[in-house]
Design an enzyme around this catalytic site. Structure first.
Site, PDB file in Angstrom:
ATOM      1  N   ASP A  37      -2.315  -1.473  -4.074  1.00 45.09           N
ATOM      2  CA  ASP A  37      -2.891  -0.314  -4.750  1.00 45.09           C
ATOM      3  C   ASP A  37      -1.936   0.191  -5.833  1.00 45.09           C
ATOM      4  OD1 ASP A  37      -0.922   0.918  -3.231  1.00 45.09           O
ATOM      5  OD2 ASP A  37      -2.303   2.039  -1.957  1.00 45.09           O
TER       6      ASP A  37
ATOM      7  N   LEU B 228       0.859  -1.191   0.000  1.00 51.14           N
ATOM      8  CA  LEU B 228       0.000   0.000   0.000  1.00 51.14           C
ATOM      9  C   LEU B 228       0.891   1.235   0.000  1.00 51.14           C
ATOM     10  CD1 LEU B 228      -2.672  -0.958   2.713  1.00 51.14           C
ATOM     11  CD2 LEU B 228      -2.977  -0.990   0.239  1.00 51.14           C
ATOM     12  N   HIS B 229       0.568   2.187  -0.865  1.00 54.37           N
ATOM     13  CA  HIS B 229       1.362   3.419  -0.861  1.00 54.37           C
ATOM     14  C   HIS B 229       0.559   4.660  -1.245  1.00 54.37           C
ATOM     15  CE1 HIS B 229       1.428   2.599  -5.183  1.00 54.37           C
ATOM     16  NE2 HIS B 229       1.782   3.857  -5.367  1.00 54.37           N
ATOM     17  N   ARG B 230      -0.623   4.487  -1.814  1.00 55.65           N
ATOM     18  CA  ARG B 230      -1.368   5.656  -2.280  1.00 55.65           C
ATOM     19  C   ARG B 230      -1.926   6.451  -1.104  1.00 55.65           C
ATOM     20  NH1 ARG B 230      -1.547   5.894  -7.583  1.00 55.65           N
ATOM     21  NH2 ARG B 230      -1.044   3.968  -8.687  1.00 55.65           N
ATOM     22  N   PRO B 231      -1.831   7.789  -1.176  1.00 53.54           N
ATOM     23  CA  PRO B 231      -2.277   8.634  -0.063  1.00 53.54           C
ATOM     24  C   PRO B 231      -3.698   8.333   0.401  1.00 53.54           C
ATOM     25  CG  PRO B 231      -1.052   9.960  -1.640  1.00 53.54           C
ATOM     26  CD  PRO B 231      -1.200   8.599  -2.254  1.00 53.54           C
TER      27      PRO B 231
END
Length: 363
Positions: free
Chosen positions: A282, A208-211
């Site tokens: 994501d 997971l990395h999306r804001p």
């Protein structure tokens, strides 16, 4: 013919690596083609050490613009100033950009203003989500690109709908898959495999990395709780950014089956992905790799710029509502997940098709 190959982040280097290999083969065959590999310095990545280039057989950059961090505007300005100096010192015949990072857009703008033609690898992909900086980068770049190298028929259609003529669109496939297939028999077993006694098909991988997923603490907590509830006690391996790990610790997210580890190298990470029961992510790029490796992929996004991974591949887009996780996991564990197939021209030969086109074009 001198081509500037632009890269600004780790995935860019993995996408241009096979293109460089193909150019080198063309040079040995006596073709008039040279390149400068230009690293804009957009992203600092501690995993991009010398071993990163050596592991994947990527040459070290000829030029590093050292653009560094800062806001989107600061990065764009620094890259444009740096690349303008490069072109004023020695003009290239073509600027070859890849993907959708800030470097892609910034260097395309500089090149066109100095009358250097632009070719875009991964042109035409769209998420339709203007809140994503990458979507703006894609749209601006494609608005001023001369030659479009695409990964799918969907991307071709997007470009035609924007008024691009067929004579400038080249459906070539996916260079990221070139890199994957070239290195698939070289994947490296990470330390976590033996440490946990992992077995093929008996664990899940999450990224997971999306804001929208990691910056909203309430959303992140609920997502992780739902995932942990429905993993049927299988180990969940989470190569996690230190900032996200800190947030998870503050939120008290912990479980005997949750293993947060340092980010892995490309060869180690894909060793885990290839053998996982499924990947929860994501990331857009990972959905491409899971499709080719036949691994079920659950994507926590409301949109995707890679719809072929859904219509053809193993990916399912379930949105960002934590309530969507339970039915997706039930489908996975009941054995009802689709088998999927591999999109056309994702065959490991994309770079050769690109270089063949470049040699035929007149700059």
């Amino acid at each position: 013919m001198l081509i500037d190959i632009i890269a600004g982040a780790r995935p860019n280097f993995m996408k241009i690596s096979p293109v460089i290999d193909s150019i080198e083969r063309a040079k040995k065959d006596g073709k008039d083609i040279l390149y400068r590999l230009i690293h804009t310095g957009q992203h600092y990545d501690k995993n991009m050490s010398g071993s990163f280039f050596d592991q994947l057989g990527i040459p070290h950059p000829d030029i590093n613009l050292g653009a560094g961090g800062g806001s989107q505007a600061e990065q764009t300005a620094a890259i444009m100033i740096g690349y303008e100096k490069v072109l004023l010192d020695k003009k290239a015949d073509l600027c070859l950009v890849v993907g959708d990072v800030t470097s892609t857009m910034a260097c395309a703008i500089v090149a066109q203003k100095l009358l250097v033609k632009v070719a875009h690898i991964e042109a035409g992909i769209r998420s339709g989500d203007w809140t994503m900086p990458e979507e703006i980068n894609r749209m601006v770049t494609d608005a001023i690109t001369n030659y479009f190298f695409t990964t799918s028929a969907i991307a071709d259609r997007n470009l035609r709908n924007a008024g691009v003529g067929d004579e400038r669109i080249f459906f070539v496939g996916n260079t990221m898959i070139d890199t994957l297939l070239k290195n698939r028999n070289r994947f490296i077993k990470p330390a976590i495999w033996d440490k946990l006694g992992l077995e093929t098909g008996q664990y899940l991988v999450i990224t997971l990395h999306r804001p929208a997923n990691v910056d909203e603490e309430g959303k992140l907590k609920e997502l992780m709780e739902q995932i942990l509830i429905h993993t049927q006690n299988l180990p969940l391996i989470f190569p996690v950014h230190p900032r996200t790990a800190q947030t998870l610790n503050i939120l008290g997210i912990g479980d005997a089956n949750l293993h947060m580890i340092e980010p892995l190298s490309y060869l180690e990470f894909n060793y885990l992905v290839e053998r996982a029961k499924a990947v929860i992510t994501d990331s857009g790029g990972i959905t491409e790799e899971t499709t080719v490796m036949g691994v079920p992929c659950i994507t926590l996004r409301d949109n995707t710029e890679r719809p072929e991974t859904i219509t053809i591949g193993t990916n399912e887009l379930i949105g960002t509502d934590p309530k969507a996780i339970e039915p997706a996991m039930k489908k996975l564990f009941s054995g009802q997940w689709k088998k999927g197939g591999i999109p056309p021209l994702w065959d490991g030969k994309t770079a050769d098709r690109i270089v063949e086109c470049l040699l035929q074009l007149q700059f």
